[in-house]
Design a protein around this motif. Structure first.
Motif, mmCIF file in Angstrom:
data_model
loop_
_atom_site.group_PDB
_atom_site.id
_atom_site.type_symbol
_atom_site.label_atom_id
_atom_site.label_comp_id
_atom_site.label_asym_id
_atom_site.label_seq_id
_atom_site.Cartn_x
_atom_site.Cartn_y
_atom_site.Cartn_z
ATOM 1 N N UNK A 39 -5.237 -56.338 26.710
ATOM 2 C CA UNK A 39 -6.542 -56.551 26.080
ATOM 3 C C UNK A 39 -7.108 -55.263 25.496
ATOM 4 N N UNK A 40 -6.783 -54.145 26.134
ATOM 5 C CA UNK A 40 -7.321 -52.863 25.673
ATOM 6 C C UNK A 40 -6.294 -52.050 24.877
ATOM 7 N N UNK A 41 -5.221 -52.699 24.413
ATOM 8 C CA UNK A 41 -4.123 -51.956 23.801
ATOM 9 C C UNK A 41 -4.557 -51.205 22.543
ATOM 10 N N UNK A 42 -5.427 -51.812 21.745
ATOM 11 C CA UNK A 42 -5.866 -51.136 20.517
ATOM 12 C C UNK A 42 -6.642 -49.859 20.831
ATOM 13 N N UNK A 43 -7.496 -49.916 21.851
ATOM 14 C CA UNK A 43 -8.243 -48.698 22.215
ATOM 15 C C UNK A 43 -7.325 -47.668 22.863
ATOM 16 N N UNK A 44 -6.321 -48.132 23.615
ATOM 17 C CA UNK A 44 -5.356 -47.191 24.204
ATOM 18 C C UNK A 44 -4.551 -46.488 23.120
ATOM 19 N N UNK A 45 -4.247 -47.223 22.049
ATOM 20 C CA UNK A 45 -3.436 -46.646 20.978
ATOM 21 C C UNK A 45 -4.214 -45.675 20.107
ATOM 22 N N UNK A 46 -5.544 -45.662 20.245
ATOM 23 C CA UNK A 46 -6.354 -44.774 19.396
ATOM 24 C C UNK A 46 -6.013 -43.314 19.643
ATOM 25 N N UNK A 47 -5.631 -42.962 20.869
ATOM 26 C CA UNK A 47 -5.289 -41.572 21.163
ATOM 27 C C UNK A 47 -4.035 -41.096 20.476
ATOM 28 N N UNK A 52 0.983 -42.352 15.030
ATOM 29 C CA UNK A 52 1.309 -43.658 14.463
ATOM 30 C C UNK A 52 1.184 -43.644 12.944
ATOM 31 N N UNK A 53 0.167 -42.952 12.431
ATOM 32 C CA UNK A 53 0.012 -42.856 10.980
ATOM 33 C C UNK A 53 1.205 -42.147 10.342
ATOM 34 N N UNK A 54 1.684 -41.075 10.984
ATOM 35 C CA UNK A 54 2.844 -40.364 10.458
ATOM 36 C C UNK A 54 4.085 -41.247 10.500
ATOM 37 N N UNK A 55 4.218 -42.047 11.562
ATOM 38 C CA UNK A 55 5.354 -42.971 11.687
ATOM 39 C C UNK A 55 5.308 -44.033 10.581
ATOM 40 N N UNK A 56 4.121 -44.604 10.345
ATOM 41 C CA UNK A 56 3.995 -45.615 9.284
ATOM 42 C C UNK A 56 4.300 -45.015 7.912
ATOM 43 N N UNK A 57 3.837 -43.804 7.687
ATOM 44 C CA UNK A 57 4.092 -43.150 6.400
ATOM 45 C C UNK A 57 5.586 -42.953 6.186
ATOM 46 N N UNK A 58 6.288 -42.544 7.236
ATOM 47 C CA UNK A 58 7.736 -42.359 7.119
ATOM 48 C C UNK A 58 8.442 -43.693 6.882
ATOM 49 N N UNK A 59 7.966 -44.761 7.541
ATOM 50 C CA UNK A 59 8.566 -46.083 7.326
ATOM 51 C C UNK A 59 8.357 -46.557 5.892
ATOM 52 N N UNK A 60 7.134 -46.383 5.390
ATOM 53 C CA UNK A 60 6.838 -46.811 4.017
ATOM 54 C C UNK A 60 7.683 -46.033 3.005
ATOM 55 N N UNK A 151 9.571 -42.115 18.258
ATOM 56 C CA UNK A 151 9.624 -41.607 19.627
ATOM 57 C C UNK A 151 8.385 -40.769 19.951
ATOM 58 N N UNK A 152 7.948 -39.962 18.973
ATOM 59 C CA UNK A 152 6.745 -39.159 19.188
ATOM 60 C C UNK A 152 5.525 -40.048 19.387
ATOM 61 N N UNK A 153 5.437 -41.116 18.607
ATOM 62 C CA UNK A 153 4.297 -42.026 18.747
ATOM 63 C C UNK A 153 4.297 -42.700 20.117
#
Length: 489
Positions: A39-47, A52-60, A151-153
């Protein structure tokens, strides 16, 4: 968060909850913890948002440059080349007819042009596809690649999000609290027990945080080991991304003076954010004139440094079976203490990832006893020779040789170790001689390099060569010894 990535994050959460349940001896409610975490996964992922942004950029970026071979042969991709080929074939046919060639040969010439053009188009598209595919495959495991960033994410999500969440849940719902049906009425003074649990947990957290301050300082020049540091970090990230809980063991082996201990301590400092505490133990495995550190003393040192309750570490001397022979009583007592301390050690670090440096090890059985088997800890073992640990050991074991520095690393270390800024042009020949006389060993290079500034590299090479056939570190030490005044010696 993308659905596939959310599934990965949930798997990481489930694994961390399983560790927490094992750590609490089965008293924590896995279902409730997992439900709250999801339930709190989105807030946990905020840290871990930056990772995650760098990972998405590399995927794109990877998806933008990735085009399957079938798509390269689609109508939209092939339309223009085939149109040009058709126009060329018609032009060839028309030219032959205009010059009086019969219709049959002219038609054949046009067909030849069409086939040649189509073949060239197919070959060109295929030739451009395979190198690009190989480059993408090779880049997956490289630093900055999508897999590395994934892996870093995941590591950042666990360290900054999931682990603090579980710590908070432990404080709100102490795992030591048993069911009301099983606890006698007189022991149900919940506030005092909860207060005691909070105090013990806070004490352990504080001691673990302070343990990083007990690591040796990272002062002084350090160069030429970036690849080794990156490799250790890579192994840690791979372990964190796994669903299996067990420590990562890296055996750093090399000659004396190669910088094994310095590398291990640097790695412990650089990976501080990935672990909750750290400790260095000097096992004295290859120290002339000194006995190796007993396993009992090593366990006591680790437990004290990593926050184990002091009252659990008290023993009564001679607590062996009553009828034991006097000569065997002390030995049995020592073995019992090691066994009890080992059990306390593994229990204390269950689910608590820490960094442990076992310096100057020589006994594989002792190293195995000191591995926290039920946590994602990092154990850095330094030894002169590769240490062959048992095949059934519950850990990810890696051997990492620590040899002489390459030319670039040696030059960087000499420059950083210089006592004063060097004057004059760069002397490559003298530099190569100095590196050779120092055996490429960081310790010898650091000692010899500290004389640069007042002394040129040419003079340093000449002075080092004057000591004859001695070991590299000894040669550098003699040089600096003779540099001192009579009173300083």
């Amino acid at each position: 968060m993308r659905d596939s990535h959310r599934a990965e994050a949930e798997r990481l959460l489930v694994r961390a909850v399983e560790e927490e349940v094992r750590r609490s001896g089965g008293r924590a409610d896995a279902g409730a913890l997992t439900a709250r975490g999801r339930a709190a996964l989105d807030s946990l992922a905020a840290g871990a948002a930056d990772e995650y942004a760098a990972y998405l950029q590399a995927l794109d970026a990877a998806e933008a440059g990735q085009q399957p071979l079938s798509q390269r042969f689609s109508r939209s991709a092939m339309g223009t080349p085939l149109l040009v080929t058709g126009v060329a074939a018609v032009a060839a046919f028309g030219a032959d007819v205009a010059f009086g060639t019969a219709a049959g040969p002219a038609l054949g010439a046009g067909a030849v042009v069409a086939v040649a053009g189509a073949t060239a188009t197919v070959a060109k598209i295929t030739a451009s596809h395979w190198p690009a595919a190989h480059r993408r495959a090779g880049a997956l495991g490289q630093p900055g690649g999508a897999e590395q960033l994934r892996l870093q994410w995941l590591a950042a999500l666990e360290v900054r999000g999931i682990r603090p969440f579980l710590d908070q849940q432990r404080m709100l719902n102490p795992s030591s609290r048993a069911s009301a049906k099983k606890v006698p009425a007189q022991s149900r003074t919940a506030p005092s027990l909860r207060g005691g649990d909070r105090s013990a947990a806070a004490r352990m957290r504080a001691i673990l945080e302070q343990s990083f301050g007990h690591l040796p300082a990272t002062e002084g020049p350090f160069a030429g080991r970036r690849a080794e540091l990156a490799q250790i970090a890579q192994w840690v990230r791979e372990a964190r991304a796994s669903t299996e809980t067990k420590p990562t063991v890296v055996v750093l082996h090399g000659a004396p003076g190669a910088g094994r201990t310095t590398l291990a301590v640097r790695a412990a400092h650089s990976l501080k954010d990935q672990f909750r505490g750290a400790c260095v133990v000097d096992l004295r495995g290859d120290v002339a004139g000194e006995a190796p550190l007993p396993t009992r003393d090593a366990l006591l040192h680790l437990l004290n440094r990593l926050g184990a309750p002091r009252e659990q570490l008290l023993f009564r001397e001679g607590a062996s079976p009553g009828r034991a022979e006097p000569g065997t009583r002390g030995r049995a007592s020592a073995e019992q203490q090691v066994r009890r301390l080992s059990e306390l050690y593994h229990q204390h670090l269950t689910g608590t990832p820490v960094t442990i440096v076992l310096d100057d090890a020589s006994d594989a059985a002792q190293v195995r006893t000191l591995l926290p088997e039920r946590s994602d800890s990092l154990v850095l073992v330094t030894a002169r020779e590769p240490l062959e640990l048992p095949a059934d050991i519950p850990a990810r074991v890696h051997q990492l040789p620590v040899g002489a520095l390459d030319a670039a690393g040696a030059e960087e270390l000499l420059r950083e170790a210089a006592e004063a800024e060097e004057q004059g042009p760069y002397d490559s020949q003298s530099t190569d001689t100095v590196v050779e006389l120092c055996g490429g060993l960081p310790l010898a290079l650091r000692i010899a390099g500290s004389s640069l500034g007042p002394r040129t590299r040419s003079a340093l090479a000449t002075d080092l060569a004057a000591y004859g056939p001695v070991a590299p570190v000894e040669r550098a030490l003699w040089l600096r010894y003779t540099d001192q005044s009579e009173q300083a010696r």
